[in-house]
Scaffold this active site. Structure first.
Site, short mmCIF file in Angstrom:
data_model
loop_
_atom_site.label_atom_id
_atom_site.label_comp_id
_atom_site.label_asym_id
_atom_site.label_seq_id
_atom_site.Cartn_x
_atom_site.Cartn_y
_atom_site.Cartn_z
N LYS A 43 12.06 -8.94 32.08
CA LYS A 43 12.44 -10.32 32.14
C LYS A 43 11.02 -11.28 31.59
CE LYS A 43 14.88 -9.45 36.16
NZ LYS A 43 15.37 -9.94 37.19
N ARG A 92 22.11 -10.96 49.82
CA ARG A 92 22.89 -12.43 50.37
C ARG A 92 24.22 -11.59 50.30
NH1 ARG A 92 20.91 -14.22 45.03
NH2 ARG A 92 21.24 -12.72 44.36
N SER A 130 17.39 -17.59 42.70
CA SER A 130 15.82 -18.20 41.73
C SER A 130 16.72 -18.90 40.43
CB SER A 130 15.08 -17.43 41.56
OG SER A 130 14.04 -16.62 42.59
#
Ligand code: PNS
Length: 165
Positions: A43, A92, A130
């Site tokens: 990334k 989540r 994020s």
């Protein structure tokens, strides 16, 4: 007494209140928690691994049994090196589950002692990511309820620098 250590790995680019919620829950369950920033080249992060470690260190300063570090390479090898009893990952929503399940099983395939424990952050963070935080911040949106103050300031400074160059 055997110390039960957990590793909480992630990109943390940047850390959010959702991540911190998971850190706090893990710190109550384990004797020691190592928050491990992944420094993998795949990334293109906004913050360097060192910057993410510094931000997390500031965010976790009040939690005595939490340490922050970064790692390069494979998670199961890092977990083994640290002698971690478990890998902690936050869930989540159900949509997180499929990938997390696959990753947990792959890690256990690679090392049969590599167990993953899933912790659910408060539902008030279930939609915080994020990626979204970076986008909202880049366009001047209010992120103050989703990230700690030091992260908010770091994002503001980074975006200001990017506009200047
Ligand atoms: O916060 P993220 O981006 O969801 O974290 C993903 C992370 C860093 C935990 C994952 O990409 C990882 O473990 N990377 C290290 C390399 C590795 O072990 N890859 C194989 C996973 S099965």
């Amino acid at each position: 007494m055997i110390e039960r250590l957990a590793i909480y790995p992630g990109s943390f680019d940047p850390p959010t209140n959702g991540h911190l919620d998971v850190v706090k829950r893990a710190a109550q369950l384990f004797d020691k928690v190592i928050v491990a920033v992944a420094n993998n080249g795949a990334k293109q992060p906004m913050f360097t691994a060192q910057e993410r470690v510094e931000l997390l260190t500031e965010c976790c300063a009040e939690i005595s049994n939490v340490e922050v570090d970064y790692f390069s390479g494979l998670l199961y090898q890092e977990a083994r090196k640290l002698g971690a009893a478990a890998v902690v990952r936050g869930l989540r929503a159900v949509s997180d589950f499929e990938w997390e399940f696959q990753m947990a099983l792959m890690n256990r395939e690679l090392d049969r002692n590599c167990e993953t424990v899933f912790l659910m952050p408060s539902p008030k963070y279930s939609f915080v990511s994020s990626t979204m935080i970076k986008e909202i911040s880049a366009y001047g949106g209010d992120i103050s309820s989703f990230v700690p103050e030091c992260v908010m300031n770091a994002l503001k400074n980074r975006i200001k620098k990017e506009v200047e160059v």
